[in-house]
Design an enzyme around this catalytic site. Structure first.
Site, PDB file in Angstrom:
ATOM      1  N   ARG A 141      28.360  67.036  12.915  1.00  0.00           N
ATOM      2  CA  ARG A 141      28.953  67.543  14.141  1.00  0.00           C
ATOM      3  C   ARG A 141      27.982  67.243  15.290  1.00  0.00           C
ATOM      4  O   ARG A 141      26.766  67.250  15.100  1.00  0.00           O
ATOM      5  CB  ARG A 141      29.193  69.050  14.049  1.00  0.00           C
ATOM      6  N   LYS A 164      28.069  75.586  11.529  1.00  0.00           N
ATOM      7  CA  LYS A 164      29.269  76.264  11.992  1.00  0.00           C
ATOM      8  C   LYS A 164      29.599  77.472  11.134  1.00  0.00           C
ATOM      9  O   LYS A 164      30.091  78.487  11.628  1.00  0.00           O
ATOM     10  CB  LYS A 164      30.439  75.267  11.990  1.00  0.00           C
ATOM     11  N   HIS A 237      34.209  63.466  18.255  1.00  0.00           N
ATOM     12  CA  HIS A 237      34.403  64.114  16.957  1.00  0.00           C
ATOM     13  C   HIS A 237      35.127  63.202  15.976  1.00  0.00           C
ATOM     14  O   HIS A 237      35.080  63.427  14.763  1.00  0.00           O
ATOM     15  CB  HIS A 237      35.194  65.412  17.144  1.00  0.00           C
ATOM     16  N   ARG A 240      33.217  61.787  13.081  1.00  0.00           N
ATOM     17  CA  ARG A 240      33.166  62.606  11.857  1.00  0.00           C
ATOM     18  C   ARG A 240      34.395  62.344  10.997  1.00  0.00           C
ATOM     19  O   ARG A 240      34.297  62.233   9.775  1.00  0.00           O
ATOM     20  CB  ARG A 240      33.058  64.076  12.260  1.00  0.00           C
ATOM     21  N   HIS A 271      31.440  71.935   4.935  1.00  0.00           N
ATOM     22  CA  HIS A 271      32.667  72.722   5.010  1.00  0.00           C
ATOM     23  C   HIS A 271      32.600  73.923   4.074  1.00  0.00           C
ATOM     24  O   HIS A 271      32.004  73.851   2.990  1.00  0.00           O
ATOM     25  CB  HIS A 271      33.874  71.866   4.653  1.00  0.00           C
ATOM     26  N   TYR A 280      40.416  66.345   7.569  1.00  0.00           N
ATOM     27  CA  TYR A 280      39.793  65.179   8.189  1.00  0.00           C
ATOM     28  C   TYR A 280      40.368  63.862   7.687  1.00  0.00           C
ATOM     29  O   TYR A 280      40.058  62.807   8.228  1.00  0.00           O
ATOM     30  CB  TYR A 280      38.273  65.193   7.917  1.00  0.00           C
TER      31      TYR A 280
END
Length: 322
Positions: A141, A164, A237, A240, A271, A280
């Protein structure tokens, strides 16, 4: 002055643990607009007028809803603040947008544009080339990359702290990525940058998120990867997303090995759940071909089993009476 109220609200969100980067920028922009009108409180018409200046429908909705959440919080303190309706610019479709999967050519174009940044002989071009290349090579990220310190770069990889989902993880690096990061540190040392952050600006200070986003948009537009303001195109982003898709493209084998690969990819990306990793992924020509080949194999196996059992496989669905 609404600017003072916004500053207090932003400080509160930061104290609660929210990064609140984009939202704080929008709220400060609205406060400047409202203060220029001498609004002592949030006014619905001012919110709509300010949000309406955004170049796209999605951005107008985002502006409106950001200030609306702020207005709801402020109304609890003072009912003189007005809260605009949330559907002035329509309702956003819940469907997932198509993400841009960078090709090798796209990445080369982006990095070449970053290498041409001014001042030419400063650390700035090397910083952005290395930063964007790292995002493409690891799927980090942007917030994780900007939070890196020199001590986070270890012989075993990058130590990503307090991500995150509030957990640390170690990101192993390919040897070419490791060499590129060491080359950047050597270049950084030659210009005398002594900040503990890994990526620094030309003046030796930590890179600001808003500045990086501004530079990225300038580069993708000037290089032809993206059109003007308000037009869709590659996002930072999406690097990613590209990493996740390209990683899966390289995975071949039986369903169990692919499942293990996806689990490892989910851990690598940081994650909390494997389902977050599936978000994704999207179809590419390579993945579509692999899926088609796997389907052919399954169908061939089913035909063999049906032949052995004496019950042929139905290749076409039976028509349904209407």
């Amino acid at each position: 002055m609404l600017a003072t109220v916004v500053s207090r609200y932003v400080e509160l969100r930061h104290a609660m643990g929210f990064k609140f980067h984009a939202q704080s920028g929008l709220l400060r922009g609205f406060a400047a607009f409202a203060d220029a009108r001498e609004d002592g409180f949030i006014r619905t018409q001012s919110v709509i007028d300010w949000a309406g200046h955004a170049p796209s429908g999605a951005q107008r909705r985002n502006r409106l809803l950001t200030v609306r959440r702020f207005a709801l919080a402020m109304q609890a303190e003072d009912p003189q603040h007005e809260c605009p309706p949330g559907d002035v610019f329509g309702r956003e479709s819940p469907k997932r947008g198509i993400r841009h999967i960078y090709s090798r050519s796209d990445l080369s174009t982006l990095l070449a544009a970053a290498a041409q940044l001014e001042p030419a002989r400063s650390l700035r071009p090397a910083t952005y080339v290395t930063l964007f290349a790292l995002l493409a090579a690891t799927g980090l990220r942007i917030s994780e990359a900007l939070a890196l310190t020199i001590d986070d770069f270890t012989d075993d990889g990058l130590l990503i702290r307090a991500t995150k989902f509030s957990k640390n993880r170690l990101v192993p690096l390919h040897e070419t990525t490791d060499l590129a990061l060491r080359a950047y540190l050597a270049r950084r040392a030659r210009v005398g940058a002594c900040d503990s952050n890994f990526f620094v600006s030309a003046n030796g200070h930590r890179l600001c998120y808003d500045t990086v986003m501004s530079v990225f948009l300038k580069l993708v537009r000037s290089s032809g990867l993206r059109e003007g303001p308000g037009k869709p195109g590659p996002r930072i982003h999406d690097l990613r997303h590209t990493f996740a898709v390209r990683s899966l493209e390289q995975c071949t084998g039986d369903p169990r090995s692919i499942a293990r690969h996806v689990l490892a990819l989910s851990t690598y990306l940081g994650h909390a759940h494997v389902a977050d990793t599936y978000w994704y992924l999207q179809g590419t020509p390579i993945l579509t071909a692999q899926i088609a080949a796997a389907g052919e194999v399954l169908f061939a196996q089913a035909q063999i089993r049906s032949f052995q059992s004496g019950h042929p496989v139905q290749t076409l669905a039976r028509p349904v009476a209407v």
